[in-house]
Design an enzyme around this catalytic site. Structure first.
Site, mmCIF file in Angstrom:
data_model
loop_
_atom_site.group_PDB
_atom_site.id
_atom_site.type_symbol
_atom_site.label_atom_id
_atom_site.label_comp_id
_atom_site.label_asym_id
_atom_site.label_seq_id
_atom_site.Cartn_x
_atom_site.Cartn_y
_atom_site.Cartn_z
ATOM 1 C CE LYS A 117 4.645 -10.928 54.187
ATOM 2 N NZ LYS A 117 3.195 -11.082 54.489
ATOM 3 C CD GLU A 201 6.576 -4.864 58.610
ATOM 4 O OE1 GLU A 201 7.337 -5.474 57.851
ATOM 5 O OE2 GLU A 201 5.369 -4.653 58.349
ATOM 6 C CG HIS A 236 -4.826 -7.740 56.516
ATOM 7 N ND1 HIS A 236 -4.658 -6.415 56.819
ATOM 8 C CD2 HIS A 236 -4.883 -8.371 57.695
ATOM 9 C CE1 HIS A 236 -4.620 -6.260 58.122
ATOM 10 N NE2 HIS A 236 -4.769 -7.422 58.687
ATOM 11 N NE ARG A 292 1.782 -13.647 43.495
ATOM 12 C CZ ARG A 292 1.024 -12.627 43.861
ATOM 13 N NH1 ARG A 292 0.544 -11.806 42.941
ATOM 14 N NH2 ARG A 292 0.746 -12.387 45.124
#
Ligand code: ADP
Length: 445
Positions: A117, A201, A236, A292
């Site tokens: 990521k 972030e 999440h 995917r």
């Protein structure tokens, strides 16, 4: 077509979904299964089946050597990984190729470039795709983390570079909590993913999760197939997905689609993929890419009329995309409900025997499932037992069909998320499309 026999390195509804596509294309199929899945439908529907180990995924669905051996024995010439398990494992994709078989998915190189990521974030930045303020790659030390957090301002979110499935994330509201958040995030990441790398972030307070379905072929053509909104989440993890998003205009769709295509072009992406964005106050930010097919691909299939799994097989076989040149239009509205065997209030898994299982039908209703009456939901895997996808001419008709289908969906023997979905469909804010990733936290029923 060079591909003639496809081994499906997966289980459950996605294994079945892939078998359906193969049947329509006249391809033979091989099911692999663990000892716990002997009575699974994917085993019954495939042309061949091979038991690849005990219930534990690590010894069966994640065992590369057992899966390759099963392909050798049955003469499979292609492997579809589905989602989860080995789907985003570049090493697996590489070995499949080295053994002379076709991996139905992107190249190992593209998986590597977008799978981590923190690396994907850097790639997005380079491709001129907006990202949230944060660290350049993983943070090197606590001091580094503190400096980044101070610069971008709290709240921040710490994320495992190797993370996925809603795990390995820590929200941190202020400087006082940073040290413990940093340490917990690292040790959780190490334990869950084998790498302690974390990046930082800016944490958005009320974003919407909006993702773009992309598709590329070997000839360098990449298309965007519109968005899915997946803001209704618990822990999440997605619960409800829909397309189109109630807030995405034709203009924004094009802007997000172009950004997604730019990013895919920059890494030479082929096959199906999803670029996930967070959206807040009229702006969107790259979050991550899934290299995917996704659980919620069915929503896009319903509004585009494209069979994404068949397209995956065609493209992997070296054919050009069969999707006509744009401009692309989404037709009607589709909503997907993940029906999980779990307590709808605590979300604790509730595996067991399905004493009754009756699926609804009628106009605009699609069910993707591998469950049946008397099927025993094993405790070893994901708790999702069915996907209910409804389609209508507009969002309100889709909601009405969702209510009616959920009312007629009968599952007895285990607790399921059906009552929760039904309650959400009566919620004013949901009906108005006034949703965010905080929806479930605030939802009372
Ligand atoms: P995973 O790879 O585990 O699925 P993601 O990076 O896709 O993790 O994030 C999953 C969810 O976490 C998002 O849909 C969103 O709800 C929340 N999330 C992630 N990053 C942020 C952020 N910067 N601000 C607010 N919420 C976030």
């Amino acid at each position: 077509m060079a591909i003639s026999k496809v081994l499906i390195a997966n289980r459950g509804e996605i294994a079945l979904r892939i078998i359906l596509a193969c049947k329509e294309m006249g391809l033979k199929t091989v099911a692999v299964h663990s000892e716990a899945d002997r009575d699974a439908l994917h085993v019954r529907y495939a042309d061949h089946d091979v038991c690849i180990g005990p219930a534990l995924s690590r010894q069966s669905y994640l065992s590369i050597s057992s899966i390759i051996a099963a392909a050798e024995i049955t003469g499979a010439d292609a492997i579809h990984p589905g989602y989860g398990f080995l789907a985003e494992n570049a090493h697996f994709a590489e070995i499949v190729g080295e053994c002379g078989m076709t991996f139905i998915g992107p190249t190992p190189d593209a998986i590597r470039r977008m799978g981590d990521k923190a690396v994907a974030r850097e790639n997005a930045k380079k491709a001129g795709v907006p990202i949230l303020p944060g660290s350049d790659g993983p943070v090197r030390s606590f001091d580094d983390a503190a400096a980044v957090a101070k610069e971008i301002g709290f709240p921040v979110i710490l994320k495992a570079s190797a993370g996925g499935g809603g795990r390995g994330m820590r929200i941190c509201g202020g400087e006082a909590d940073l040290q413990s958040a940093y340490e917990t995030a690292r040790s959780e990441a190490e334990r869950a993913f084998g790498s302690a790398d974390v990046y930082i972030e800016k944490y958005l307070e009320r974003p919407r999760h909006i993702e773009i379905q992309v598709f590329g072929d070997r000839f360098g053509r990449i298309v965007s197939l519109g968005e899915r909104e997946c803001s209704i989440q618990r822990r999440h993890q997605k619960l409800i997905e829909e397309s189109p998003s109630p807030v995405v205009t034709e203009e924004l769709r094009k802007e997000m689609g172009d950004a997604a295509i730019r990013l895919c072009q920059s890494v030479g992406y082929e096959n199906a993929g999803t670029i996930e964005f967070l959206y807040q106050d009229g702006r969107f930010y790259f979050m991550e890419m899934n290299t995917r097919i996704q659980v919620e691909h069915a929503v896009t299939e319903e509004v585009t009329g494209i069979d994404l799994v068949k397209e995956q097989i065609r493209v992997a076989d070296g054919k050009p995309l069969s999707i006509p040149e744009g401009p692309f239009r989404l037709r009607g509205h589709a909503i997907e409900f993940r029906v999980n065997a779990e307590d709808p209030r605590t979300f604790a898994p509730n595996p067991g025997k399905l004493k009754e299982f009756h699926v609804p039908g009628g106009p605009g209703v699609r069910i993707d499932t591998a469950a049946y009456r008397d099927y025993v939901v094993p405790p070893h895997y994901d708790s999702m037992i069915a996907k209910l996808v409804v389609r209508g001419k507009d969002r309100l008709e889709a909601i009405a069909r969702g209510r009616r289908a959920l009312d007629l969906f009968i599952i007895e023997g285990v607790k399921t998320s059906i009552p929760l979905h039904r309650a959400i469909l009566d919620d004013d804010r949901f009906i108005r499309g006034d949703i965010s990733t905080r929806f479930m936290e605030e939802f009372e029923w």
